[in-house]
Enzyme design. Sequence first.
Site, short mmCIF file in Angstrom:
data_model
loop_
_atom_site.label_atom_id
_atom_site.label_comp_id
_atom_site.label_asym_id
_atom_site.label_seq_id
_atom_site.Cartn_x
_atom_site.Cartn_y
_atom_site.Cartn_z
N LYS A 79 0.84 -1.21 0.00
CA LYS A 79 0.00 0.00 0.00
C LYS A 79 0.87 1.25 0.00
O LYS A 79 1.91 1.29 0.68
CB LYS A 79 -0.90 -0.01 1.25
N SER A 154 -9.77 1.80 2.47
CA SER A 154 -8.87 2.55 1.62
C SER A 154 -7.84 1.69 0.89
O SER A 154 -7.30 2.14 -0.12
CB SER A 154 -8.18 3.63 2.44
N SER A 178 -9.91 -0.57 6.61
CA SER A 178 -9.29 -0.43 5.29
C SER A 178 -8.60 -1.66 4.72
O SER A 178 -8.24 -1.68 3.55
CB SER A 178 -8.30 0.72 5.29
N1 GLN Z 1 -13.27 4.04 5.90
C1 GLN Z 1 -12.57 4.36 7.11
C2 GLN Z 1 -12.21 5.83 7.12
O1 GLN Z 1 -12.44 6.48 6.16
C3 GLN Z 1 -11.39 3.48 7.29
C4 GLN Z 1 -10.12 4.01 6.79
C5 GLN Z 1 -8.95 3.16 7.14
O2 GLN Z 1 -9.06 2.10 7.74
N2 GLN Z 1 -7.77 3.67 6.78
O3 GLN Z 1 -11.69 6.32 8.07
#
Ligand code: GLN
Length: 470
Positions: A79, A154, A178
């Site tokens: 990532k 994400s 994410s």
């Molecule tokens: N969708 C969640 C957020 O927007 C999770 C993001 C993440 O785990 N980095 O914060």
Amino acid sequence: MTIAELSIEKAQEGLLSKEFSALEFLEEALRIVEEKEPNLHAFLTLTPELAKEAAKVTDEKIAKGQKLLALSGIPCSVKDAILVQGVRCTAASRMLENYIAPYDAFVTKKIKEAGVSIMGKTNMDEFGMGASTENSSFGPTTNPVDPKRVPGGSSGGSAVSVASSESMISLGEDTGGSIRQPASFCGIVGLKPTYGAVSRAGIISLASSLDQVGSLAKSARDAEILFQVIQGKDPKDATSISPPTTRKKMNMKELRIGIPKEYFAKGLDTDVKKVVEGAIQKFEQAGASLVEVELPSVEYALAAYYVINTSEASSNLARYDGVRYGLHQEASNLLGEYLDSRGAGFGKEVKRRIMLGTYALSAGYYDAYYVKAQKVRSLLKQDFERAFLKADVLMGPTSPVLPFRFGERTKDPLAMYLIDIYTVPVNLVGLPAISLPAGTVGNLPVGLQVISPAFSEDLLFSVGKMLEKL
Ligand code: GLN
């Protein structure tokens, strides 16, 4: 045999029996990348040279008759929030568009030492803020099963790279879902480890008390191998610890599965519910016992998460001032440089969270929002502790909905935040959780989320292997 059909162990058998070389194996992955990337956009940066160098080292090892390392010859994506020395690291932000990582993250060092071939950096929502990769400043990633739908986020690029066999495994990062949610949307396995199981050194922070690096893979065993490589104490992250030495073995007949009723309440798509219940039934038919548990504070988890996430993000992102990192805009005075650099470098969602978080932390509101959200964390922790007196693991859906269409939730931030309802609770309390492919609705994948007590990732992997057998 192709990369799509192989596990880490099978691929390494192929290498040792000289069915193919590590370089040939990698080149097949790179060929798939070339063929599929124009439609998928899973990668922001490709590093074929870095990968080839590593593959050559593996081939030399084999030629000399030496033993393979845990990830020798395995193509892996990373990532773009995780530093790989000498490689661009953007967190999918214009702010870091030309930022070259000066050192390796702890986890990067670990996978390199285990012989992996790092083939590139994957797309994501900017700084990890989102659940669809639509917040990437460089354009979204597409779900391989349906080009009109999002892959989740994400870590959407990581999930897609694995699901489409561009890479075998991927390192993702999970602050509020994410890793698990894109794994669920793409039909693969995604592990969010216990907070502290994996070092955060060299990770671009979103919310430091929630962030954890974990594995995305096609099988529970592959996810386990990757996790075992990256876990462990790192002097550069005081919250990391050495893995506990006692491992709990468990068979199906002893397994007590807790079903949190809050995870099956209003808002859950009925098709998703059916698939998840079907998967749980398989465990029951094989001898596991089901017990209903209650997690009453889950009702407040999403609200608490977004107060804590935005507060910590607003503080973490203060470092991007146009002077020390990334994008720099000239202005007539220092304040102007801050404003112009941050104004040009950050996307809409990032700015929204900085404003929300700054507000929540401001003198007049700190007690009302931030402190209250921290109290919810304590209540939630007690809920889970009570539940684990009755059950060994908890099961429920990873996401309340199927992979949705592009644009469906971008206009209303709250509609996007609601997707995280089942994933954020474990981040708030630091517990490990895994998303396992549970079935499909039409061709759209559904994930089963399994949650276990702290530092019992081994239990999650054995449950994953049980489900694969069933
Ligand atoms: N969708 C969640 C957020 O927007 C999770 C993001 C993440 O785990 N980095 O914060």
